[in-house]
Design an enzyme around this catalytic site. Structure first.
Site, PDB file in Angstrom:
ATOM      1  N   GLY A 156       0.809  -1.215   0.000  1.00 32.33           N
ATOM      2  CA  GLY A 156       0.000   0.000   0.000  1.00 32.33           C
ATOM      3  C   GLY A 156       0.838   1.259   0.000  1.00 32.33           C
ATOM      4  O   GLY A 156       2.070   1.218  -0.003  1.00 32.33           O
ATOM      5  N   SER A 157       0.134   2.396   0.029  1.00 34.69           N
ATOM      6  CA  SER A 157       0.815   3.676  -0.105  1.00 34.69           C
ATOM      7  C   SER A 157       1.580   4.060   1.158  1.00 34.69           C
ATOM      8  O   SER A 157       2.540   4.832   1.084  1.00 34.69           O
ATOM      9  CB  SER A 157      -0.204   4.762  -0.459  1.00 34.69           C
ATOM     10  OG  SER A 157      -1.225   4.821   0.515  1.00 34.69           O
ATOM     11  N   THR A 158       1.184   3.539   2.317  1.00 34.81           N
ATOM     12  CA  THR A 158       1.939   3.834   3.542  1.00 34.81           C
ATOM     13  C   THR A 158       3.211   3.000   3.563  1.00 34.81           C
ATOM     14  O   THR A 158       4.293   3.507   3.898  1.00 34.81           O
ATOM     15  CB  THR A 158       1.063   3.564   4.787  1.00 34.81           C
ATOM     16  OG1 THR A 158      -0.231   4.126   4.573  1.00 34.81           O
ATOM     17  CG2 THR A 158       1.684   4.202   6.028  1.00 34.81           C
TER      18      THR A 158
ATOM     19  N   GLY B 208       0.083  -1.452   6.395  1.00 32.62           N
ATOM     20  CA  GLY B 208      -0.925  -0.408   6.547  1.00 32.62           C
ATOM     21  C   GLY B 208      -2.269  -0.997   6.958  1.00 32.62           C
ATOM     22  O   GLY B 208      -2.393  -2.190   7.220  1.00 32.62           O
TER      23      GLY B 208
ATOM     24  N   GLY C  98      -7.027  -4.772   3.163  1.00 33.86           N
ATOM     25  CA  GLY C  98      -7.350  -5.369   1.869  1.00 33.86           C
ATOM     26  C   GLY C  98      -7.829  -4.380   0.833  1.00 33.86           C
ATOM     27  O   GLY C  98      -8.211  -4.785  -0.263  1.00 33.86           O
ATOM     28  N   GLY C  99      -7.773  -3.083   1.183  1.00 32.14           N
ATOM     29  CA  GLY C  99      -8.094  -2.079   0.162  1.00 32.14           C
ATOM     30  C   GLY C  99      -7.193  -2.243  -1.047  1.00 32.14           C
ATOM     31  O   GLY C  99      -7.593  -1.967  -2.179  1.00 32.14           O
TER      32      GLY C  99
ATOM     33  N   GLU D 176      -1.151 -10.730   3.432  1.00 29.44           N
ATOM     34  CA  GLU D 176      -0.814  -9.877   4.591  1.00 29.44           C
ATOM     35  C   GLU D 176      -1.168 -10.567   5.908  1.00 29.44           C
ATOM     36  O   GLU D 176      -0.433 -10.458   6.889  1.00 29.44           O
ATOM     37  CB  GLU D 176      -1.552  -8.540   4.477  1.00 29.44           C
ATOM     38  CG  GLU D 176      -1.038  -7.681   3.330  1.00 29.44           C
ATOM     39  CD  GLU D 176      -1.892  -6.466   3.038  1.00 29.44           C
ATOM     40  OE1 GLU D 176      -1.367  -5.523   2.439  1.00 29.44           O
ATOM     41  OE2 GLU D 176      -3.079  -6.451   3.400  1.00 29.44           O
TER      42      GLU D 176
HETATM   43  C1  5RP Z   1      -3.510  -3.716   1.147  1.00 30.05           C
HETATM   44  C2  5RP Z   1      -3.820  -3.169   2.485  1.00 30.05           C
HETATM   45  C3  5RP Z   1      -3.264  -1.837   2.805  1.00 30.05           C
HETATM   46  O1  5RP Z   1      -2.396  -1.959   3.877  1.00 30.05           O
HETATM   47  C4  5RP Z   1      -4.408  -0.907   3.144  1.00 30.05           C
HETATM   48  O2  5RP Z   1      -5.294  -0.874   2.043  1.00 30.05           O
HETATM   49  C5  5RP Z   1      -3.904   0.496   3.447  1.00 30.05           C
HETATM   50  O3  5RP Z   1      -3.355   1.039   2.296  1.00 30.05           O
HETATM   51  P1  5RP Z   1      -2.728   2.498   2.272  1.00 30.05           P
HETATM   52  O4  5RP Z   1      -1.479   2.457   3.077  1.00 30.05           O
HETATM   53  O5  5RP Z   1      -2.485   2.740   0.805  1.00 30.05           O
HETATM   54  O6  5RP Z   1      -3.743   3.452   2.835  1.00 30.05           O
HETATM   55  O7  5RP Z   1      -4.479  -3.755   3.297  1.00 30.05           O
HETATM   56  O8  5RP Z   1      -4.175  -4.928   0.939  1.00 30.05           O
END
Ligand code: 5RP
Length: 212
Positions: free
Chosen positions: A29-31, A81, A94-95, A102
């Site tokens: 993810g982006s974080t 994240g 899971g976004g 994960e």
């Molecule tokens: C990916 C995830 C990510 O950790 C979650 O969606 C957060 O993402 P972001 O850091 O981009 O907000 O679960 O499956």
């Protein structure tokens, strides 16, 4: 301060928790994208496992050593994240569609550290809850779930499964997690119990709130 800057300070704080010689699980993810260069910059000798092809590529690009998750059977730490963080510690993940891998990595970690910006803590978990579903019998699995739909425009997971979202009532997350897990064809859902989580680092402005 923007959400992106908050993600960066949380990720940089998490990178400081990693010690030389550790086996490290890398989320998606982006974080986590801010974590990778921060970790590489520490110049430690690490063995890393990535939870997605995009994390693996990005980690290798900054010089981290990424290995297959085959012979490694535990992690000193995994960092990832979250989409939602409830007051009682339940997470929705899971976004980015990587929640199955994960969760396997988080469960194998001595310490699972969550990094997030200040938009992620919520009063109560709400839909959608990401799902990974076997392609075999997909329509029957969706029917059994009742309120779930395949996520439009999202490719299958690297393990060949469909990505979907549960869109119904949440109620008690533990009860919902049990119900989702009990449906044949559900490979994994994105509800992560508090028992999996060791630390939550939330960027707030230029400071980091540490929940453990
Ligand atoms: C990916 C995830 C990510 O950790 C979650 O969606 C957060 O993402 P972001 O850091 O981009 O907000 O679960 O499956």
């Amino acid at each position: 301060m923007s959400g992106e800057a908050e993600k960066r300070v949380a990720a940089e704080a998490a990178a400081e928790l990693v010690e030389d010689g550790m086996v490290v699980g890398l989320g998606t993810g982006s974080t986590v994208a801010f974590l990778l260069p921060a970790l590489a910059a520490r110049g430690l000798s690490l063995r890393c496992v990535a939870t997605s092809p995009r994390t693996a590529d990005a980690a290798r690009e900054v010089g981290l050593r990424v290995e297959a998750f085959e012979s490694i059977d535990r992690f000193d730490v995994a960092i990832d994240g979250a989409d939602q963080i409830a007051p009682d510690g339940w997470l929705v993940k899971g976004g980015g569609a990587a929640h199955t891998r994960e969760k396997v990595v988080a469960a194998a970690a001595d310490r699972f550290v969550v990094v997030a910006d200040s938009s992620k803590p919520v009063d109560a978990i709400r839909a959608p809850v990401p799902l990974e579903l076997l392609r075999y019998g997909l329509a029957a699995t969706l029917r059994e779930l009742g309120t779930a739909e395949v996520r439009a425009g999202t490719p299958d997971s690297p393990d060949g499964n469909a990505i979907a979202d549960y869109t119904g009532e949440i109620g008690d997350p533990a009860a919902l997690a049990a119900r989702l897990s009990a449906v044949p064809g559900v490979v994994e859902h994105g509800l992560f119990p508090p028992s999996l989580v060791s630390d939550v680092l939330i960027g707030r402005g230029d400071t980091v709130e540490h929940r453990s």
